[in-house]
Design an enzyme around this catalytic site. Structure first.
Site, PDB file in Angstrom:
ATOM      1  N   LYS A  97      73.827  59.529  53.341  1.00 55.03           N
ATOM      2  CA  LYS A  97      74.294  58.102  53.017  1.00 55.03           C
ATOM      3  C   LYS A  97      75.797  58.092  52.875  1.00 55.03           C
ATOM      4  O   LYS A  97      76.702  58.814  52.407  1.00 55.03           O
ATOM      5  CB  LYS A  97      74.144  57.804  51.442  1.00 55.03           C
ATOM      6  CG  LYS A  97      74.508  56.534  51.166  1.00 55.03           C
ATOM      7  CD  LYS A  97      74.321  55.858  49.709  1.00 55.03           C
ATOM      8  CE  LYS A  97      74.735  54.531  49.466  1.00 55.03           C
ATOM      9  NZ  LYS A  97      74.790  54.063  48.323  1.00 55.03           N
ATOM     10  N   ALA A 184      73.133  48.295  46.513  1.00 52.63           N
ATOM     11  CA  ALA A 184      74.436  47.885  45.657  1.00 52.63           C
ATOM     12  C   ALA A 184      74.226  46.411  45.199  1.00 52.63           C
ATOM     13  O   ALA A 184      73.762  45.343  46.042  1.00 52.63           O
ATOM     14  CB  ALA A 184      75.570  47.807  46.193  1.00 52.63           C
TER      15      ALA A 184
END
Lengths: 256, 68
Positions: A97, A184
């Site tokens: 990531k 997020a």
């Protein structure tokens, strides 16, 4: 429900989990298992020679769980590439990531450095999942650079505000040739379900589960929301109308 | 010999020491899931037994931790 394919892996679960902010390793493990997630993120840190007792990996040693190391803390492409190489060596995975956020207040991802790092890491054989703003143009540039997925944000990290970028997420989902993972800001199962109904390939959730009153139960709620949202997408949602359309026969026989 | 390890100076009695020997002294129980870099260059595990350290080296040892 269709499985999700990213790089060389096939996932039955479309819910990815972050491991930060949990009260304990045991609590994190319970939530990860309850979520049925098959991909969980971990961060890197310097070992503290004197006091370090962290045994994070022992809680994640389950055959169905794949690790996704992140580059959190990297402020530019050079630091991110170095962090990626450390992660590959430590965790024996080329999955990454990629996150580069030089601004500590809002943790906004740096698009220019992320693109640079993606170009370099793709050459080095990494399976890259970059955390980015919901920028459709950047997504296409990252595809060209060799990314394996894109991870646009719904709202700033840890804010739980949901899909504030919804109009741009729709464009990204429509155009993308690689899986789209909304990352997020997802603060409630309904946010996750909405992303999945829109056609996102997966969502990544951390804070909303980790700081919930009951993380394990919240993980189950997210699991069910993601499944419901995905099934709705695959079933094809009914269109919306401005004027009413009766779903029962009108009771005109009363007057005829 | 003095070494710079995770930004801390540490003294070792040995005049010559490999990465593997350093790890055996410092973190004998925590060698799984770690990576070592010398002067910002990752050293593969296969080289730990032969890579000799000296006082000019900046040694970084990292492991996984919780993160989103």
């Amino acid at each position: 429900m269709q499985p999700l394919i990213i790089g060389d892996k096939t996932f039955q679960s479309r819910l990815f989990l972050g491991t930060g902010k949990f009260g304990s390793g045991r609590q994190m493990e319970e939530a990860v298992l309850a979520s049925k997630s098959e991909l969980v993120t971990v961060a890197l840190k310097r070992i503290d020679m004197e006091t370090d007792t962290d045994s994070l990996l022992s809680y994640l040693q389950h055959s169905h769980i794949n690790l996704l190391p992140n580059t959190s803390g990297a402020r530019n492409a050079k630091e991110a590439v170095f962090a990626a190489q450390l992660a590959r060596e430590a965790l024996e995975t080329n999955w990454l990531k990629l996150e580069i956020h030089p601004d500590p207040k809002y943790l906004m991802p740096d698009a220019i450095e992320t693109l640079k790092a993606t170009e370099e890491l793709a050459k080095q054989g990494f399976i890259i999942l970059p955390y980015i703003h919901a920028d459709p143009v950047l997504c296409k540039r990252l595809e060209d650079a060799g990314t394996s997925a894109v991870m646009p944000l719904g709202s700033p990290i840890g804010t739980n505000k949901g899909l504030k970028t919804v109009d741009f997420l729709e464009i990204i989902i429509e155009q993308s040739r690689v899986p789209v993972i909304v990352d997020a800001g997802i603060g409630a199962p309904s946010h996750a379900a909405m992303a999945m109904e829109m056609g996102a390939d997966a969502v990544l959730v951390n804070t909303a589960i980790a700081v919930a009153g009951n993380p394990k139960l919240m993980a189950e709620a997210f699991k069910e929301a993601v499944i419901a949202g995905r099934k709705a997408f695959e079933a094809k949602l009914a269109g919306t109308l401005t004027s009413a359309a009766a779903s029962s026969p009108l009771t005109s026989f009363l007057y005829d | 010999m003095e070494l710079l390890l995770n930004n801390q100076r540490k003294h070792f009695f040995e005049e010559e020491i490999t990465i593997q020997q350093l790890l055996d002294i410092e973190i004998p129980e925590k060698q799984k899931g770690i990576a070592v870099a010398i002067n910002n260059c990752v050293i593969p595990k296969s080289d730990w037994g032969s890579y000799l350290l000296n006082r000019t080296h900046q040694i970084l040892i990292i492991s996984a931790t919780q993160g989103g």
